[in-house]
Design a protein around this motif. Structure first.
Motif: not given
Lengths: 325, 360
Positions: A121, A124, A130, A262, A294, A299, A305, A308-309
């Motif tokens: 990830g 974008r 990802s 991730e 993650g 995802y 993101e 989230w990561l």
């Protein structure tokens, strides 16, 4: 020695090995004339011809399924899945076919293929570009899964994977394709599959990571060092099989373990490492094993993101907790 | 505009139900070869019946019988040379047998032996494929290698009518035709995918016509007519060797028995339908009549073959049943070329339990 990005290192590994061994062919979507969507295979079609750098029809199952067949009849194919999120299209050909051929034929046949694919990830992408899906294949006997985080390791691990007699999934973190440069020898060399690397020695806690999270982890570990906290950082490099010995040795010293990846948390590589350390080294531990991963959602879209990561805040909070015991 | 009704596929037939030649076809096989093909069919039938009985006696695992499909498998495989590759499904042991697979291998596989899929070195046959149509892509890749290496070999892959609904079948046809690969897609249309009839698999009139969409030659043949099957396969192999690319062959046939030993076909097929095929369209009877008409075969020869092959099978089954069964610790040796540490650890654990009496 020249400085190279990961893209250049991977491309050079392919070129060196294709020159060495005529049985190696590349196949995938847009890898020939277009040089791959990330240009990893740029120019190889002119160098080796379209019979060795094969632009295939747009069908993932046929990319892997034909690679399996090619390998059964003497070639050593390196198929590419354009983005690893698309791998579900060919799950059967990887998990039921490539992974099991040695077993179902009791050693008569083997499938020496390397499945290359970008993943990870922070760049974008649209949906399903990802995802980190390594755990699906670490749960599949017969497959090896390699996840380098540096140009040097990428080249050496790819060469080792190409020379391996079993199917290897070689995952390339998109975020790191062009962001790091380091010195990489021009010639061929192997980095052994299944061996982790202690990136930085320390004694307060052990952090295990792999792939795209590694540069961030390194930065954080360096920051803590300035404050007198010495964290040991391990780059797993291969997630199937897991080099548990290196982790156990480290945990014996640090008594604290945290895993960062991730991929989603549940049943991830972190869970397996935690289980192995519980089985083999629980009495070394002075704190619970923590995971920063993650979240257990699909995802997410690009605008969220970064939250989230595994990110600096989440990782530092976990380190703080780990050291509080 | 494309109109399916303008497509005409004529089913290739050479031998009628009474063993008479239809019209004036080109037959390239000698009497001796035809007799040999009959013997293969007869052996396949005897083996099939034997394995069914063994399964009913609890001496065999699940088994997928092929009776009724002998002409399709023998007639096509008989057209191959040893340099050619066979990628079979689980119902194609007659084809594999003709291509050289030892009977012991076929029986061991059905008994669930660890080495049942270990194709002897030098034989170009893939292990039995369970996943429907997965092997069509392997044959395609094998054909790519043959072409790449400049070899003259072709690959043939066997599958059923149900497989033509799978994505892998379409991906294989497409890939093979784009690269003009020397591969033969041999479909045994036995008209049922377990219980689901052909009209629920597809709305096309024939399976053969699917070749049109991929720009390759498609042939529909009477799958119970071994002469016709053999000739169309030979032609397909010739085209493949000449660089003219792949062929899709649809052999229209019927399985007399169940899908596997765990299936009850009376739930989905009428007795009359089964009788019509097994009594009037039996592929063995058709060639036998032809050979008898030509004075090449008779009742005595038939009985002799049956007796001697039965003896051979019984002896072989005794040998197989008296062999030590491989143990679970051996399974670890075929996962990777070199076992990693954690796998070695599990293998050692399995050995410890075995030494201690196993899973009893």
């Amino acid at each position: 020695m020249a400085e190279m990005t990961m893209i250049q290192a991977i491309r050079q590994a392919l070129e060196i090995e294709m020159k060495r061994d005529e049985r190696i062919v590349l196949l995938g979507e847009d890898i020939g004339r277009n040089g791959g969507v990330f240009r990893v295979t740029d120019g190889l079609i002119d160098q080796f011809g379209e019979h060795r750098v094969i632009d295939t029809p747009l069908a993932e199952s046929s990319i892997i399924g034909t690679a399996v067949g090619m390998s059964l009849n003497g070639l050593r194919p390196i198929p590419e899945i354009q983005f690893f999120g698309f791998v579900y299209e060919t799950m059967d050909q990887i998990a039921s076919q490539a992974a099991r051929m040695r077993f179902k034929s009791a050693g008569r046949y083997n499938v020496p293929i390397v499945i290359r694919s970008p993943y990870g990830g922070g760049v974008r992408t649209p949906e399903l570009h990802s995802d980190s899906l390594e755990a699906l294949f670490s749960h599949t006997p017969g497959i090896k899964v390699v996840m380098p985080s540096t140009p040097y390791d990428a080249k050496g691990l790819l060469i080792a994977a190409i020379r391996d007699e079993d199917p290897v999934i070689f995952l390339e973190p998109m975020k790191l394709y062009r962001t790091i440069k380091e010195e990489v020898p021009e010639e061929a060399y192997e980095v052994p599959i299944g061996k982790a690397k202690v990136v930085k020695e320390g004694y307060h806690a052990t952090i295990v990571g792999f792939g795209p999270v590694m540069p961030l982890l390194k930065k954080i570990v360096d920051e803590y060092e300035q404050e007198g906290i010495h964290l040991e950082l391990i780059d797993l490099r291969t997630v199937a099989p897991i080099d548990i010995d290196t982790i156990l040795k480290s945990v014996e010293k640090t008594e604290r373990l945290m895993i960062v990846h991730e991929a989603v948390k549940t049943n991830g590589i972190g869970a397996e490492i935690a289980a192995l350390v519980s089985e083999k080294g629980v009495f070394s531990l002075s704190a619970p094993i923590l995971r920063v991963t993650g979240y257990d959602t699909p995802y997410p879209v690009g605008t969220i993101e970064d939250d989230w990561l595994p990110n600096p805040k989440r990782i530092k909070a976990a380190i703080h907790e780990l050291l509080s015991y | 505009m494309f109109n399916e009704n303008e497509l005409t596929f004529t089913q290739v037939k050479m031998l009628d139900e009474e063993g008479n030649i239809i019209g004036n076809p080109t037959i390239t096989t000698s009497d001796e070869q035809l007799r040999e093909m009959y013997e293969w069919m007869k052996k396949a039938r005897i083996l099939d019946q034997k394995l069914l009985r063994l399964q009913r006696q609890g001496r065999l695992g699940t088994y997928a019988p092929l009776s009724g499909q002998e002409a399709a498998q023998v007639g096509s495989a008989y057209a191959l040379t040893k340099e050619d590759w066979v990628a079979p499904s689980y119902r194609d042991h007659a084809a594999s047998m003709v291509h050289g697979l030892p009977l012991e291998q076929i029986i061991s596989y059905s008994k669930g032996h660890l080495y049942g899929g270990k194709i002897p070195e030098g034989l170009r046959i893939l292990p039995v494929q369970i996943i429907i149509a997965a092997q069509t892509l392997h044959a395609t890749g094998i054909a790519y290698s043959s072409k790449y290496k400049g070899e003259n070999s072709v690959a043939i892959t066997y599958f059923g009518d149900g497989a033509t609904s799978q994505g892998d079948f379409h991906e294989a046809l497409n890939f093979a035709s784009v690269f003009k690969l020397p591969v033969i897609f041999f479909c045994q249309n036995n008209q049922y995918a377990i219980s689901v009839p052909l009209e629920r698999q597809m709305a096309s009139k024939t399976i053969a016509q699917k070749a049109v969409a991929y720009g390759m030659t498609g042939v529909q043949v009477d799958g119970n007519d071994i002469l016709a099957v053999h000739e169309v396969t030979k032609e397909a192999i010739e085209r493949a060797r000449n660089g003219e690319g792949p062929t899709l062959i649809e052999a229209v046939t019927y399985r007399f028995g169940p899908h596997t030993t765990s299936d009850d076909p009376t739930r989905y097929r009428s007795e009359e339908e089964v009788k019509q095929w097994s009594q009037q369209k039996d592929p063995l009877i058709r060639l036998r009549k032809y050979l008898e008409n030509k004075g090449l075969w008779d009742e005595t020869k038939d009985n002799q073959l049956e007796e001697s092959f039965n003896d051979e099978l019984n002896e072989l089954i005794d040998v197989i049943e008296s062999k030590q069964i491989p143990t679970v610790d051996e399974a670890f040796d075929y996962v990777y070329e070199n076992k990693h540490d954690l796998l070695v650890e599990q293998q050692e654990e399995a050995k410890r339990f075995l030494a201690n009496g196993g899973g009893e």
